[in-house]
Enzyme design. Structure first.
Site, PDB file in Angstrom:
ATOM      1  N   ALA A  98       0.813  -1.215   0.000  1.00  0.00           N
ATOM      2  CA  ALA A  98       0.000   0.000   0.000  1.00  0.00           C
ATOM      3  C   ALA A  98       0.843   1.261   0.000  1.00  0.00           C
ATOM      4  O   ALA A  98       0.419   2.317   0.447  1.00  0.00           O
ATOM      5  CB  ALA A  98      -0.920  -0.001   1.218  1.00  0.00           C
ATOM      6  N   ARG A 104      -3.022   8.426  -9.995  1.00  0.00           N
ATOM      7  CA  ARG A 104      -4.119   8.528 -10.961  1.00  0.00           C
ATOM      8  C   ARG A 104      -5.458   8.866 -10.309  1.00  0.00           C
ATOM      9  O   ARG A 104      -6.418   9.179 -10.982  1.00  0.00           O
ATOM     10  CB  ARG A 104      -4.212   7.223 -11.772  1.00  0.00           C
ATOM     11  CG  ARG A 104      -3.098   7.086 -12.796  1.00  0.00           C
ATOM     12  CD  ARG A 104      -3.005   5.687 -13.362  1.00  0.00           C
ATOM     13  NE  ARG A 104      -2.325   4.773 -12.442  1.00  0.00           N
ATOM     14  CZ  ARG A 104      -2.144   3.466 -12.669  1.00  0.00           C
ATOM     15  NH1 ARG A 104      -2.622   2.930 -13.788  1.00  0.00           N
ATOM     16  NH2 ARG A 104      -1.513   2.712 -11.802  1.00  0.00           N
ATOM     17  N   LYS A 150      -4.940   6.742  -1.692  1.00  0.00           N
ATOM     18  CA  LYS A 150      -5.919   5.996  -2.502  1.00  0.00           C
ATOM     19  C   LYS A 150      -6.688   4.954  -1.698  1.00  0.00           C
ATOM     20  O   LYS A 150      -7.901   4.818  -1.826  1.00  0.00           O
ATOM     21  CB  LYS A 150      -5.194   5.316  -3.665  1.00  0.00           C
ATOM     22  CG  LYS A 150      -6.064   4.360  -4.442  1.00  0.00           C
ATOM     23  CD  LYS A 150      -5.442   3.935  -5.739  1.00  0.00           C
ATOM     24  CE  LYS A 150      -4.479   2.802  -5.552  1.00  0.00           C
ATOM     25  NZ  LYS A 150      -3.919   2.353  -6.853  1.00  0.00           N
ATOM     26  N   GLN A 207       8.377   1.619   3.498  1.00  0.00           N
ATOM     27  CA  GLN A 207       9.145   1.683   2.247  1.00  0.00           C
ATOM     28  C   GLN A 207       9.460   3.158   1.977  1.00  0.00           C
ATOM     29  O   GLN A 207       8.599   3.915   1.561  1.00  0.00           O
ATOM     30  CB  GLN A 207       8.332   1.086   1.079  1.00  0.00           C
ATOM     31  CG  GLN A 207       9.127   1.007  -0.210  1.00  0.00           C
ATOM     32  CD  GLN A 207       8.267   0.607  -1.407  1.00  0.00           C
ATOM     33  OE1 GLN A 207       7.038   0.767  -1.403  1.00  0.00           O
ATOM     34  NE2 GLN A 207       8.905   0.110  -2.451  1.00  0.00           N
ATOM     35  N   GLY A 224      -0.067  -7.005 -16.138  1.00  0.00           N
ATOM     36  CA  GLY A 224       0.988  -7.946 -16.494  1.00  0.00           C
ATOM     37  C   GLY A 224       0.355  -9.183 -17.132  1.00  0.00           C
ATOM     38  O   GLY A 224      -0.711  -9.624 -16.711  1.00  0.00           O
TER      39      GLY A 224
HETATM   40  C1  UD1 Z   1       0.884  -4.633 -10.782  1.00  0.00           C
HETATM   41  C2  UD1 Z   1       1.649  -5.816 -11.411  1.00  0.00           C
HETATM   42  C3  UD1 Z   1       0.914  -6.274 -12.659  1.00  0.00           C
HETATM   43  C4  UD1 Z   1      -0.511  -6.651 -12.311  1.00  0.00           C
HETATM   44  C5  UD1 Z   1      -1.214  -5.497 -11.599  1.00  0.00           C
HETATM   45  C6  UD1 Z   1      -2.571  -5.957 -11.074  1.00  0.00           C
HETATM   46  C7  UD1 Z   1       4.032  -5.413 -10.932  1.00  0.00           C
HETATM   47  C8  UD1 Z   1       5.327  -4.947 -11.471  1.00  0.00           C
HETATM   48  N1  UD1 Z   1       2.990  -5.358 -11.757  1.00  0.00           N
HETATM   49  O1  UD1 Z   1       0.897  -3.553 -11.694  1.00  0.00           O
HETATM   50  O2  UD1 Z   1       1.574  -7.401 -13.214  1.00  0.00           O
HETATM   51  O3  UD1 Z   1      -1.223  -7.006 -13.474  1.00  0.00           O
HETATM   52  O4  UD1 Z   1      -0.448  -5.037 -10.465  1.00  0.00           O
HETATM   53  O5  UD1 Z   1      -3.325  -4.902 -10.557  1.00  0.00           O
HETATM   54  O6  UD1 Z   1       3.956  -5.826  -9.789  1.00  0.00           O
HETATM   55  N2  UD1 Z   1       3.339  -0.482  -4.377  1.00  0.00           N
HETATM   56  C9  UD1 Z   1       4.151  -0.310  -3.286  1.00  0.00           C
HETATM   57  N3  UD1 Z   1       5.422   0.187  -3.485  1.00  0.00           N
HETATM   58  C10 UD1 Z   1       5.891   0.495  -4.718  1.00  0.00           C
HETATM   59  C11 UD1 Z   1       5.051   0.301  -5.826  1.00  0.00           C
HETATM   60  C12 UD1 Z   1       3.781  -0.194  -5.624  1.00  0.00           C
HETATM   61  O7  UD1 Z   1       3.772  -0.572  -2.155  1.00  0.00           O
HETATM   62  O8  UD1 Z   1       7.056   0.927  -4.796  1.00  0.00           O
HETATM   63  C13 UD1 Z   1       1.973  -1.025  -4.164  1.00  0.00           C
HETATM   64  C14 UD1 Z   1       0.895  -0.083  -4.622  1.00  0.00           C
HETATM   65  O9  UD1 Z   1       0.445   0.728  -3.551  1.00  0.00           O
HETATM   66  C15 UD1 Z   1      -0.199  -1.043  -5.081  1.00  0.00           C
HETATM   67  C16 UD1 Z   1       0.547  -2.305  -5.484  1.00  0.00           C
HETATM   68  O10 UD1 Z   1       1.841  -2.199  -4.936  1.00  0.00           O
HETATM   69  O11 UD1 Z   1      -1.103  -1.348  -4.030  1.00  0.00           O
HETATM   70  C17 UD1 Z   1       0.626  -2.464  -7.004  1.00  0.00           C
HETATM   71  O12 UD1 Z   1       1.297  -1.356  -7.544  1.00  0.00           O
HETATM   72  P1  UD1 Z   1       0.821  -0.644  -8.869  1.00  0.00           P
HETATM   73  O13 UD1 Z   1       1.771   0.437  -9.183  1.00  0.00           O
HETATM   74  O14 UD1 Z   1      -0.621  -0.312  -8.781  1.00  0.00           O
HETATM   75  O15 UD1 Z   1       1.074  -1.842  -9.920  1.00  0.00           O
HETATM   76  P2  UD1 Z   1       0.405  -2.036 -11.329  1.00  0.00           P
HETATM   77  O16 UD1 Z   1       1.029  -1.133 -12.302  1.00  0.00           O
HETATM   78  O17 UD1 Z   1      -1.072  -1.977 -11.175  1.00  0.00           O
HETATM   79 CA    CA Z   2      -2.657  -1.240  -9.470  1.00  0.00          CA
END
Ligand code: UD1
Ligand code: CA
Length: 422
Positions: free
Chosen positions: A12, A18, A25, A74, A141
């Site tokens: 999270a 977005r 969010k 993080q 993905g």
């Molecule tokens: C991710 C997946 C994708 C999948 C999709 C499903 C990866 C690289 N991609 O993409 O394959 O289809 O989810 O919804 O994992 N977050 C962190 N720290 C970070 C980045 C993200 O905690 O540094 C958390 C975000 O808050 C979120 C989750 O990880 O809850 C997913 O991150 P997000 O950036 O939404 O990934 P997607 O691009 O949706």
């Molecule tokens: Ca997402």
């Protein structure tokens, strides 16, 4: 079948850019509940012994919604793989499975997660991915397979033309053998385009090391909807609402116009109650059997409505109890009130429950009759069988004796024989 203990890690820390919002969010609500609460509820119900939540900077506000979950911080948001790496201290030695999931997937069903974890254990898999075939895979993905065997996940940005045509997508929900996962996280490199560590890249690493990876494909693509935009939030809200309404319908509640009815997750409604259109029912509300609710009724949190009650048009009820066979048919506000049985609340009656500083209670006993446009300035008590005349204002601290009638502003007891005299 392995019976390793289960822990969960919720991601999270993302900014949720977005959403274009001042709020994190995951605190936005769907079905009357913050997104993250849906996920926390699900993972605790699936039997996770420990729950970790990865948070980033500026997410203090989220902490009060975590219900005892362990916070993993993080500092720099370097991707989903990096987010999980931050949990190595807490979960790196966890001798069991780790359910990893994003905080923005509120629609996944508990039964789906249960089955997912069960299958993972049954196959003694090292990694399992929850997947679905979707109509619009762009942005997700894609699941790469050789024959039927999963061999990796390709992110949208990196997908070739032919990979983009794959309609089986990664939900972002996984179960891993924890110790192996943290080993494989050591194998992944920053993605060249996004300069992030992708959790999805661990899958290829598992396969390379000959560790068993399986995909658990589900049919309902609504379940894995990730909320990234306000539009997604509206869709998630609708998905959850329809699911709740169907649950109530099956249990014998008539909902005449589902598209115009909102019932928060977990409200209780008795058999043969009819919900008319444009009704709004909040979290934790309890409604009895054979009631008529709405149209245009708003029943807010903390309300308990007994059997055979009518809450009619343009009536708002909050933190109130309403006894059986009581009628509140039109244009009323009941806040912090306790109404007995067979009370008749005339049109336009309101409780003035707030004095600018504090909320006060109103008590109306059985069989009382409140004339149209009565104002009850709380705290007040209306005795059993008592009546108020149309337009009366019952003042704070007043207690109308049982069986008596009060009229006027401020309301005074009408003495016998006075009616009609000057
Ligand atoms: C991710 C997946 C994708 C999948 C999709 C499903 C990866 C690289 N991609 O993409 O394959 O289809 O989810 O919804 O994992 N977050 C962190 N720290 C970070 C980045 C993200 O905690 O540094 C958390 C975000 O808050 C979120 C989750 O990880 O809850 C997913 O991150 P997000 O950036 O939404 O990934 P997607 O691009 O949706
Ligand atoms: Ca997402």
């Amino acid at each position: 079948m392995s019976t390793k203990p289960l822990a969960a890690l919720i991601l999270a820390a993302g900014r949720g850019e977005r959403m274009n919002s001042d709020w994190p969010k995951v605190l936005h609500q769907a079905a009357g509940e913050p997104l993250i609460e849906h996920v926390i509820e699900n993972v605790s119900n699936v039997g996770a012994k420990r729950i970790g939540v990865v948070l980033g900077a500026h997410s203090e506000r989220i902490r009060s919604f975590l219900n005892g979950a362990e916070v993993v911080f993080q500092q720099n948001r370097l991707g989903t793989g990096h987010a999980v790496m931050q949990a190595a201290k807490r979960f790196g030695q966890w001798k069991g499975d780790l359910l990893v999931l994003p905080a923005d997937v509120p629609c996944v069903r508990l039964e789906t997660l249960q089955e997912f974890v069960r299958k993972h254990r049954q196959h003694s898999a090292a990694a399992s991915i929850l997947t679905a075939e979707v109509d619009h895979p762009a942005g997700y993905g894609r699941i790469l397979r050789r024959g039927s065997q999963v061999i990796g996940i390709r992110e949208d940005l990196d997908a070739s033309r032919s990979e983009q045509r794959i309609s089986e997508i990664n939900s972002g929900i996984y179960v891993f053998d924890a110790v192996t996962l943290f080993k494989r996280l050591g194998d992944i490199k920053k993605n060249r385009k996004k300069k992030e560590y992708y959790l999805t890249d661990t899958i290829e690493a598992f396969v390379r090391h000959g560790e068993s990876v399986r995909a658990h494909k589900i049919n309902d693509q609504n379940e894995i909807l990730g909320v990234n935009t306000r539009r997604d939030l509206a869709v998630a809200n609708q998905v959850l609402n329809i699911r709740e309404l169907e649950r109530h319908s099956k249990a014998g509640v008539t909902i005449l116009s589902p598209a115009q009815t909102f019932v928060a997750k977990g409200a209780r409604i008795g058999r043969d109650t009819v919900i008319h259109p444009f009704t709004w029912i909040e979290r934790g509300v309890v409604i009895g059997r054979k009631c008529e609710i709405g149209p245009f009724a708003k029943i807010r949190a903390g309300s308990k409505i007994a059997d055979e009650v009518v809450i009619g048009s343009f009536v708002e009820v909050v933190r109130s109890k309403v006894g059986s066979k009581t009628f509140v048919k039109h244009l009323s506000y009941l806040g912090d009130a306790e109404l007995g049985k067979q009370v008749n609340v005339g049109a336009g009656t309101i409780t003035a429950n707030f004095d600018g500083r504090r909320k006060h209670k109103t008590v109306v006993h059985d069989r009382a009759l409140l004339g149209c446009d009565t104002i009850l300035v709380a705290p007040v008590t209306i005795g059993r069988g008592a009546k108020t005349g149309a337009g009366s204002v019952v003042c704070a601290g007043q207690s109308v004796p049982p069986g008596k009638t009060v009229v006027g502003v401020p309301a005074k007891v009408l003495r016998k024989g006075k009616r009609g005299k000057k």
